[in-house]
Design a protein around this motif. Structure first.
Motif, PDB file in Angstrom:
ATOM      1  N   PRO A  10       0.833  -1.213   0.000  1.00 19.41           N
ATOM      2  CA  PRO A  10       0.000   0.000   0.000  1.00 19.41           C
ATOM      3  C   PRO A  10       0.863   1.256   0.000  1.00 19.41           C
ATOM      4  CG  PRO A  10      -0.802  -1.584   1.602  1.00 19.41           C
ATOM      5  CD  PRO A  10       0.512  -2.101   1.121  1.00 19.41           C
ATOM      6  N   LEU A  11       0.374   2.265  -0.673  1.00 18.82           N
ATOM      7  CA  LEU A  11       1.074   3.545  -0.703  1.00 18.82           C
ATOM      8  C   LEU A  11       1.155   4.152   0.691  1.00 18.82           C
ATOM      9  CD1 LEU A  11       2.226   5.840  -2.600  1.00 18.82           C
ATOM     10  CD2 LEU A  11      -0.082   6.793  -2.570  1.00 18.82           C
ATOM     11  N   PHE A  12       0.097   3.918   1.474  1.00 19.35           N
ATOM     12  CA  PHE A  12       0.014   4.560   2.789  1.00 19.35           C
ATOM     13  C   PHE A  12      -0.804   3.708   3.740  1.00 19.35           C
ATOM     14  CE2 PHE A  12      -3.085   7.044   5.295  1.00 19.35           C
ATOM     15  CZ  PHE A  12      -2.237   7.569   6.263  1.00 19.35           C
ATOM     16  N   THR A  13      -0.317   3.588   4.967  1.00 17.33           N
ATOM     17  CA  THR A  13      -1.077   2.954   6.045  1.00 17.33           C
ATOM     18  C   THR A  13      -0.792   3.713   7.336  1.00 17.33           C
ATOM     19  OG1 THR A  13       0.703   1.378   6.558  1.00 17.33           O
ATOM     20  CG2 THR A  13      -1.015   0.645   5.023  1.00 17.33           C
ATOM     21  N   ALA A  14      -1.777   3.798   8.200  1.00 15.21           N
ATOM     22  CA  ALA A  14      -1.604   4.477   9.487  1.00 15.21           C
ATOM     23  C   ALA A  14      -2.626   3.940  10.477  1.00 15.21           C
ATOM     24  CB  ALA A  14      -1.752   5.990   9.337  1.00 15.21           C
ATOM     25  N   VAL A  15      -2.251   3.964  11.742  1.00 13.87           N
ATOM     26  CA  VAL A  15      -3.139   3.517  12.813  1.00 13.87           C
ATOM     27  C   VAL A  15      -3.164   4.591  13.887  1.00 13.87           C
ATOM     28  CG1 VAL A  15      -3.600   1.760  14.566  1.00 13.87           C
ATOM     29  CG2 VAL A  15      -2.590   1.092  12.373  1.00 13.87           C
ATOM     30  N   SER A  16      -4.368   4.970  14.313  1.00 13.06           N
ATOM     31  CA  SER A  16      -4.529   5.940  15.388  1.00 13.06           C
ATOM     32  C   SER A  16      -5.336   5.309  16.507  1.00 13.06           C
ATOM     33  CB  SER A  16      -5.240   7.198  14.885  1.00 13.06           C
ATOM     34  OG  SER A  16      -5.553   8.063  15.967  1.00 13.06           O
ATOM     35  N   SER A  17      -4.900   5.525  17.737  1.00 19.35           N
ATOM     36  CA  SER A  17      -5.628   5.000  18.894  1.00 19.35           C
ATOM     37  C   SER A  17      -6.691   5.978  19.381  1.00 19.35           C
ATOM     38  CB  SER A  17      -4.651   4.695  20.036  1.00 19.35           C
ATOM     39  OG  SER A  17      -3.949   5.876  20.400  1.00 19.35           O
ATOM     40  N   SER A  18      -6.861   7.086  18.658  1.00 24.81           N
ATOM     41  CA  SER A  18      -7.842   8.086  19.067  1.00 24.81           C
ATOM     42  C   SER A  18      -8.607   8.595  17.851  1.00 24.81           C
ATOM     43  CB  SER A  18      -7.160   9.266  19.778  1.00 24.81           C
ATOM     44  OG  SER A  18      -8.107  10.259  20.094  1.00 24.81           O
ATOM     45  N   VAL A  19      -9.788   8.061  17.661  1.00 22.64           N
ATOM     46  CA  VAL A  19     -10.635   8.511  16.561  1.00 22.64           C
ATOM     47  C   VAL A  19     -11.075   9.955  16.783  1.00 22.64           C
ATOM     48  CG1 VAL A  19     -12.787   8.081  15.311  1.00 22.64           C
ATOM     49  CG2 VAL A  19     -11.444   6.163  16.180  1.00 22.64           C
ATOM     50  N   ARG A  20     -11.341  10.305  18.029  1.00 22.18           N
ATOM     51  CA  ARG A  20     -11.886  11.619  18.328  1.00 22.18           C
ATOM     52  C   ARG A  20     -10.890  12.739  18.040  1.00 22.18           C
ATOM     53  NH1 ARG A  20     -14.649   8.279  21.865  1.00 22.18           N
ATOM     54  NH2 ARG A  20     -16.863   8.727  22.122  1.00 22.18           N
ATOM     55  N   HIS A  21      -9.606  12.478  18.265  1.00 16.74           N
ATOM     56  CA  HIS A  21      -8.621  13.507  17.941  1.00 16.74           C
ATOM     57  C   HIS A  21      -8.656  13.848  16.454  1.00 16.74           C
ATOM     58  CE1 HIS A  21      -6.046  12.327  21.697  1.00 16.74           C
ATOM     59  NE2 HIS A  21      -7.080  13.088  22.003  1.00 16.74           N
ATOM     60  N   LEU A  22      -8.731  12.825  15.616  1.00 16.20           N
ATOM     61  CA  LEU A  22      -8.809  13.050  14.176  1.00 16.20           C
ATOM     62  C   LEU A  22     -10.101  13.787  13.819  1.00 16.20           C
ATOM     63  CD1 LEU A  22      -7.600   9.558  12.859  1.00 16.20           C
ATOM     64  CD2 LEU A  22      -6.228  11.568  13.439  1.00 16.20           C
ATOM     65  N   PHE A  23     -11.188  13.344  14.443  1.00 16.61           N
ATOM     66  CA  PHE A  23     -12.489  13.945  14.158  1.00 16.61           C
ATOM     67  C   PHE A  23     -12.516  15.432  14.514  1.00 16.61           C
ATOM     68  CE2 PHE A  23     -16.710  15.203  15.687  1.00 16.61           C
ATOM     69  CZ  PHE A  23     -17.494  14.921  14.578  1.00 16.61           C
ATOM     70  N   GLN A  24     -12.026  15.773  15.697  1.00 15.51           N
ATOM     71  CA  GLN A  24     -12.102  17.153  16.141  1.00 15.51           C
ATOM     72  C   GLN A  24     -11.200  18.071  15.317  1.00 15.51           C
ATOM     73  OE1 GLN A  24     -14.179  18.409  18.269  1.00 15.51           O
ATOM     74  NE2 GLN A  24     -15.066  16.560  19.118  1.00 15.51           N
ATOM     75  N   LEU A  25     -10.037  17.585  14.907  1.00 13.56           N
ATOM     76  CA  LEU A  25      -9.141  18.409  14.089  1.00 13.56           C
ATOM     77  C   LEU A  25      -9.750  18.662  12.709  1.00 13.56           C
ATOM     78  CD1 LEU A  25      -5.690  16.855  15.027  1.00 13.56           C
ATOM     79  CD2 LEU A  25      -6.463  19.176  15.548  1.00 13.56           C
ATOM     80  N   LEU A  26     -10.302  17.625  12.096  1.00 12.42           N
ATOM     81  CA  LEU A  26     -10.905  17.791  10.768  1.00 12.42           C
ATOM     82  C   LEU A  26     -12.187  18.612  10.842  1.00 12.42           C
ATOM     83  CD1 LEU A  26     -10.366  14.223   9.250  1.00 12.42           C
ATOM     84  CD2 LEU A  26      -9.092  16.324   8.764  1.00 12.42           C
ATOM     85  N   LYS A  27     -12.875  18.552  11.970  1.00 13.14           N
ATOM     86  CA  LYS A  27     -14.101  19.337  12.136  1.00 13.14           C
ATOM     87  C   LYS A  27     -13.798  20.833  12.093  1.00 13.14           C
ATOM     88  CE  LYS A  27     -18.586  19.210  12.961  1.00 13.14           C
ATOM     89  NZ  LYS A  27     -19.525  18.566  12.020  1.00 13.14           N
ATOM     90  N   CYS A  28     -12.568  21.211  12.438  1.00 10.55           N
ATOM     91  CA  CYS A  28     -12.195  22.634  12.419  1.00 10.55           C
ATOM     92  C   CYS A  28     -12.253  23.229  11.028  1.00 10.55           C
ATOM     93  CB  CYS A  28     -10.788  22.810  13.004  1.00 10.55           C
ATOM     94  SG  CYS A  28     -10.654  22.545  14.782  1.00 10.55           S
ATOM     95  N   ILE A  29     -12.097  22.407   9.977  1.00  8.05           N
ATOM     96  CA  ILE A  29     -12.100  22.929   8.600  1.00  8.05           C
ATOM     97  C   ILE A  29     -13.320  22.439   7.824  1.00  8.05           C
ATOM     98  CG2 ILE A  29      -9.591  23.171   8.514  1.00  8.05           C
ATOM     99  CD1 ILE A  29      -9.537  20.562   6.868  1.00  8.05           C
ATOM    100  N   ASN A  30     -14.364  22.093   8.549  1.00 11.66           N
ATOM    101  CA  ASN A  30     -15.552  21.531   7.901  1.00 11.66           C
ATOM    102  C   ASN A  30     -16.487  22.620   7.380  1.00 11.66           C
ATOM    103  OD1 ASN A  30     -17.444  19.586   7.076  1.00 11.66           O
ATOM    104  ND2 ASN A  30     -18.500  19.676   9.042  1.00 11.66           N
ATOM    105  N   PHE A  31     -15.997  23.420   6.413  1.00  9.80           N
ATOM    106  CA  PHE A  31     -16.877  24.409   5.791  1.00  9.80           C
ATOM    107  C   PHE A  31     -17.080  24.123   4.306  1.00  9.80           C
ATOM    108  CE2 PHE A  31     -12.581  26.240   5.608  1.00  9.80           C
ATOM    109  CZ  PHE A  31     -12.473  26.573   4.258  1.00  9.80           C
TER     110      PHE A  31
END
Length: 329
Positions: A10-31
């Motif tokens: 795969p070109l890219f793989t990643a694992v995060s133990s915190s879904v909410r951290h990703l969610f809250q950061l991306l929510k900042c640019i949700n316009f």
């Protein structure tokens, strides 16, 4: 969709133990509904824009992930400056956010938006004011595991969520990127650079919103008044002035007086990032482009950055003269 053999890495793989951290950061640019994703060896760069006058950029550093692997094609490694677009694509940001909260990640109301003056940022579980960190476990709760993978150009972005023994897999359709360049900021020709607590900027913008303005003017000067945010609307006019106190403006670099005006509705798009960040770096260049870079501290991980760039409002012919007459009168 390109045929992929089982032996392809795969070109890219990643694992995060915190879904909410990703969610809250991306929510900042949700316009905007779609986001452009660029995969780099240092992290994931999500960019959204509206009509080429405002851009929101969220950079998810590799430190946010427990594991992060990026294996670019040989052509990208050999010619980094002229690499093809195998690591750039667009996805539906709306669909990605819905996927990340599939296990009931309830959106946290901005309980940290109204901070008291003693609150000095987000460090660890509590800030100095005693409030929980915006991205801390006490606010966001325990989180599941998120696995991301992208096999190759044209393939879906695979999102796998695991929580309490339940696994959900989603394939996010990827699209060709629609734009390549960010709104340019001339870093070698800055007319202002100011670093301050983000919640003070947030409070100022909310105060000016009371007049229902169409535009917001930012004036900075090496002499008093040093920094003034003002607005004019059908309900009246308002202005917020900041002194040059080191405890108020951590950094203040303004070689000469500069005044620029921006659409208020565009500035308001950054209010979620303002309320979540501990500090903001305000920069402007000779063309009037405004950059608001927010430093958001994530408990147990470090810091992440969300940036907004705005194109200044250009008055139509004769409008400046009319406004000048109004100010004189």
């Amino acid at each position: 969709m390109n045929p992929i053999s089982n032996d392809d890495t795969p070109l890219f793989t990643a694992v995060s133990s915190s879904v909410r951290h990703l969610f809250q950061l991306l929510k900042c640019i949700n316009f905007a509904t779609k986001a452009q994703v660029r995969i780099t060896s240092e992290g994931l760069r999500f960019t959204v824009e509206e009509s080429r006058v405002v851009q929101g950029i969220a950079f998810l550093e590799k430190s946010l992930f427990t594991s992060y692997t990026y294996a670019p094609p040989a052509s990208s490694q050999a010619e980094d400056d002229e690499a093809d677009d195998t690591d750039v694509f667009q996805i539906s940001l709306t669909a990605l956010l819905e996927t990340l909260q599939i296990f009931g990640v309830n959106e946290i109301k901005d309980r940290w938006a109204s901070r008291d003056p003693a609150y000095g940022g987000i460090t660890g579980a509590l800030g100095r004011g005693g409030r929980p960190a915006a991205f801390g476990n006490r606010v966001l709760g325990m989180t599941g595991v998120c696995r991301l993978s992208y096999v190759a150009k044209g393939e879906p972005l695979c999102v796998v969520l695991e929580e309490a023994g339940v696994t959900t897999s989603c394939g996010m359709v990827t699209y060709e990127p629609e734009y390549q360049e960010e709104i340019p900021l001339q870093r070698d020709a800055l007319t202002l650079k100011i670093i301050m607590r983000s919640n003070w900027l947030h409070d100022a913008v909310n105060e000016l919103s009371s007049t229902s303005p169409a535009r917001l003017t930012i004036a900075a000067s090496p002499s008093a008044p040093y920094l003034v945010l003002s607005s004019n609307g059908p309900l009246g006019s308002a202005a917020v002035e900041f002194s040059k106190d080191a405890q108020l403006l951590e950094t203040f670099q303004v070689p000469k007086r500069t005044v620029n005006t921006y659409k208020h509705s565009l500035i308001k798009m950054a209010t979620r990032a303002m309320s979540s960040a501990s500090k903001v770096s305000i920069r402007g260049d000779e063309q009037g482009v405004l950059s608001l870079q927010f430093m958001i501290e994530v408990e147990g991980v470090g810091v992440s950055f969300v940036e907004f760039r705005f194109v200044p409002f250009l008055a139509e012919d004769g409008e400046d003269d009319r406004e000048s007459e109004d100010e004189v009168s």
